[in-house]
Design a protein around this motif. Structure first.
Motif, PDB file in Angstrom:
ATOM      1  N   ALA A 172       0.831  -1.208   0.000  1.00 36.55           N
ATOM      2  CA  ALA A 172       0.000   0.000   0.000  1.00 36.55           C
ATOM      3  C   ALA A 172       0.864   1.256   0.000  1.00 36.55           C
ATOM      4  O   ALA A 172       0.577   2.230  -0.712  1.00 36.55           O
TER       5      ALA A 172
ATOM      6  N   LYS B 162       2.571   1.694  -3.477  1.00 32.67           N
ATOM      7  CA  LYS B 162       1.605   2.211  -4.455  1.00 32.67           C
ATOM      8  C   LYS B 162       1.427   3.722  -4.266  1.00 32.67           C
ATOM      9  O   LYS B 162       1.401   4.486  -5.244  1.00 32.67           O
ATOM     10  N   TYR B 163       1.332   4.143  -3.031  1.00 28.05           N
ATOM     11  CA  TYR B 163       1.091   5.555  -2.739  1.00 28.05           C
ATOM     12  C   TYR B 163       2.267   6.423  -3.190  1.00 28.05           C
ATOM     13  O   TYR B 163       2.076   7.446  -3.858  1.00 28.05           O
TER      14      TYR B 163
ATOM     15  N   GLU C 136       2.602   7.192  -6.817  1.00 37.92           N
ATOM     16  CA  GLU C 136       1.584   8.054  -7.415  1.00 37.92           C
ATOM     17  C   GLU C 136       1.594   9.474  -6.858  1.00 37.92           C
ATOM     18  O   GLU C 136       1.317  10.430  -7.581  1.00 37.92           O
ATOM     19  N   ARG C 137       1.908   9.650  -5.599  1.00 37.39           N
ATOM     20  CA  ARG C 137       1.809  10.941  -4.920  1.00 37.39           C
ATOM     21  C   ARG C 137       2.980  11.854  -5.290  1.00 37.39           C
ATOM     22  O   ARG C 137       4.139  11.421  -5.290  1.00 37.39           O
TER      23      ARG C 137
ATOM     24  N   VAL D 171       3.526   7.579   3.929  1.00 36.32           N
ATOM     25  CA  VAL D 171       2.250   8.037   3.374  1.00 36.32           C
ATOM     26  C   VAL D 171       1.847   9.383   3.981  1.00 36.32           C
ATOM     27  O   VAL D 171       0.947  10.056   3.489  1.00 36.32           O
TER      28      VAL D 171
ATOM     29  N   ASN E 259      -2.005  11.324   5.089  1.00 36.59           N
ATOM     30  CA  ASN E 259      -3.010  10.402   4.554  1.00 36.59           C
ATOM     31  C   ASN E 259      -2.890   9.004   5.152  1.00 36.59           C
ATOM     32  O   ASN E 259      -3.781   8.179   4.986  1.00 36.59           O
TER      33      ASN E 259
ATOM     34  N   THR F 155      -6.021   4.796   2.206  1.00 46.08           N
ATOM     35  CA  THR F 155      -4.815   4.189   1.630  1.00 46.08           C
ATOM     36  C   THR F 155      -4.572   2.762   2.114  1.00 46.08           C
ATOM     37  O   THR F 155      -3.606   2.133   1.694  1.00 46.08           O
TER      38      THR F 155
END
Length: 403
Positions: free
Chosen positions: A278, A281-282, A285-286, A356, A359, A365
Motif C-alpha cells: 500500500a 503504491k502511494y 503516485e503521490r 504516506v 493520509n 490508503t
C-alpha cells in the motif's frame, strides 16, 4: 520466476514485489491457482468493503459464506490423492488473507487454525472422525476459548475457569475474554481446570447452552472488524462425550499453542506485505515538490527497510513451516517466529504510515488499517516478552518465568 493463471487468465506471479526472493516458487501450480482464486475474491469482493466495516466496527457478513464456499481449508484440487494440503499452502493462504486484512485472516484462522488444531491435537481418534470433516467444511464452527479476563500471559498457572465432574456430565464455571468469532460459533472449545486433580481439561460447549452468555467487546482500536467476545459460563453442563479426551494437562494445551503460533507469524508477515504494498503504491503516485514521493532518497531508504523486514519474515515462516511439515515442532521455534515477525511488523507498518504522511491516518490508503491492526497481532498468541522467555529458556536451560 513462477507463474500462475489468475481468474483473468493473465500469467503472473502472485507476489510480484513483496516476495523478493520468490518463496512462491515452492508452491505447486495447483496451489497457486487456489491462491489466485482467493486473491480475486479478496480484490473484487472484500477490499471495497474493508474501510467502511472497519470504521463501523462490524464484520462484513456478506463475505462470510462466499469465503467459506471457496473451499480453502482442504481444497479438492489439492487433496484428490487422499493427502492433506501441504503446510506451505496453508501458510500462503494465511499470508494472502493477512496482506488484505488482519481481521479476515483472524476470522479464517480461528476456524482453520485454532479450532481445527484443538480438534486435531485434543480429540480422540473417534472424536476426530466425527468432528474433523465438519470442521473442514465449516458445518461445525468453533472457537478456541483459553484467555480469561484476569489471565493472559500467566494462563498456564492462572487459569481460573473450573470444571467439576458430576456423573456423566461436567459443570463449568468461569469466564473467557478476547474470543474472536464466539458470537457466530456453534461450539466453544473451553479450557477449564478440573477441581478434582487441578489439571486443565477441554470441552466443546454449545454456544447456546444454558448458562453461556456471550457479550461483544466494544471500543477497540485494533481488529475492529473481528468480533471479539467476553464469555461468561455459569453452571454450564456438558457431557463427557463432549470433553476433548486427549487434553489432560496444560502440556497438551502447549502442544496446540506451538502449532498455532506459526499461523500468527504468517499473519504478521502478511500484514507487513499489505502495508508495504500500500505504501509503495502511494509513493509511486503521490507528488510533492514537483516530484513523485518515491524519487526521494529518504523514502527509498524506508521502502528498502520495509522490504527487508518482509523478506526476512517470509523466509523465517517458510523455513519454520518446512520444519513442521517434517514433524519438527518445538516451542522455541514457533515462539521465535512469532516474536521476530511481530517485531518486524511493528516497524514495517510504522514506516508505511510514515511515508504516506498525513493520509496514512485515513482509511483511504489501507495503511491505517494495517498500522492499527498490527497492535493486536503483536500481543495475541503470546506477547513479545513471553515468546522471548520461551526462546531464552531453550538457549540457557534456565526458566526465567516468574511464579
Amino acid at each position: 520466476m513462477s507463474t500462475t493463471t489468475l481468474a483473468s487468465g493473465q500469467e503472473t506471479r502472485l507476489y510480484e514485489v513483496a516476495d523478493w526472493y520468490d518463496a512462491e516458487s515452492l508452491l505447486t501450480d495447483d496451489e497457486r491457482r487456489v491462491l489466485g482464486r482467493l486473491r480475486t475474491f479478496l480484490d473484487e469482493k472484500a477490499r471495497p468493503l474493508l474501510g467502511e466495516y472497519w470504521e463501523r466496527g462490524e464484520f462484513p457478513e456478506e463475505l462470510r459464506q462466499p469465503l467459506i464456499d471457496l473451499d480453502l481449508m482442504e481444497p479438492a484440487e489439492l487433496t484428490s490423492d487422499g493427502q492433506s494440503a501441504r503446510g506451505i499452502y496453508h501458510g500462503f493462504r494465511i499470508f494472502e488473507l493477512a496482506r488484505t486484512d488482519a481481521s479476515l485472516a483472524t476470522f479464517y484462522t480461528a476456524q482453520a487454525g485454532l479450532f481445527r488444531t484443538a480438534i486435531r491435537v485434543g480429540a480422540s481418534p473417534e472424536q476426530q472422525r466425527e468432528w474433523m470433516p465438519r470442521v473442514v467444511d465449516f458445518s461445525l464452527k468453533g472457537v478456541f476459548s483459553l484467555t480469561e479476563p484476569e489471565h493472559g500471559s500467566d494462563i498456564a498457572g492462572g487459569l481460573a475457569t473450573t470444571a467439576r465432574r458430576d456423573g456423566g456430565e461436567w459443570m463449568i464455571d468461569g469466564a473467557k475474554r478476547w474470543i474472536g468469532g464466539a458470537a457466530t460459533a456453534d461450539v466453544l472449545a473451553v479450557f477449564a481446570r478440573d477441581v478434582a486433580d487441578g489439571q486443565v481439561k477441554a470441552f466443546l460447549v454449545p454456544r447456546e447452552a444454558r448458562g453461556v452468555a456471550v457479550e461483544k467487546i466494544h471500543r477497540k482500536t485494533a481488529l475492529r472488524m473481528m468480533q471479539n467476545a467476553h464469555i461468561t459460563l455459569s453452571g454450564v453442563r456438558v457431557t463427557e462425550s463432549d470433553r476433548l479426551h486427549n487434553v489432560n494437562s496444560f502440556k497438551d494445551v502447549a502442544a496446540m499453542l506451538r502449532a498455532m503460533r506459526s499461523d500468527v507469524a504468517w499473519i504478521a508477515t502478511g500484514i507487513q506485505a499489505g502495508a508495504f504494498e500500500a505504501a509503495l503504491k502511494y509513493v509511486r503516485e503521490r507528488e510533492q515538490f514537483g516530484r513523485k514521493l518515491g524519487s526521494f532518497q529518504l523514502v527509498q531508504e524506508k521502502l528498502a527497510r520495509m522490504l527487508g523486514n518482509v523478506t526476512a519474515s517470509l523466509s523465517l515462516v517458510v523455513r519454520l513451516t518446512e520444519q513442521q511439515e517434517r514433524g519438527i515442532y518445538r516451542d522455541q521455534d514457533s515462539a521465535l517466529a512469532k516474536m521476530q515477525t511481530s517485531l518486524a511488523m511493528r516497524e514495517t507498518v510504522a514506516l508505511a504510515r510514515e511515508v504516506v504522511g498525513g493520509n496514512g491516518i485515513t482509511l483511504d490508503t489501507d495503511v491505517a488499517r494495517f498500522h492499527a491492526d498490527a497492535e493486536a497481532v503483536y500481543s495475541y498468541e503470546g506477547t513479545h516478552e513471553i515468546n522471548a522467555l520461551i526462546v531464552g529458556r531453550a538457549l540457557t536451560g534456565v526458566s526465567a518465568f516468574t511464579t
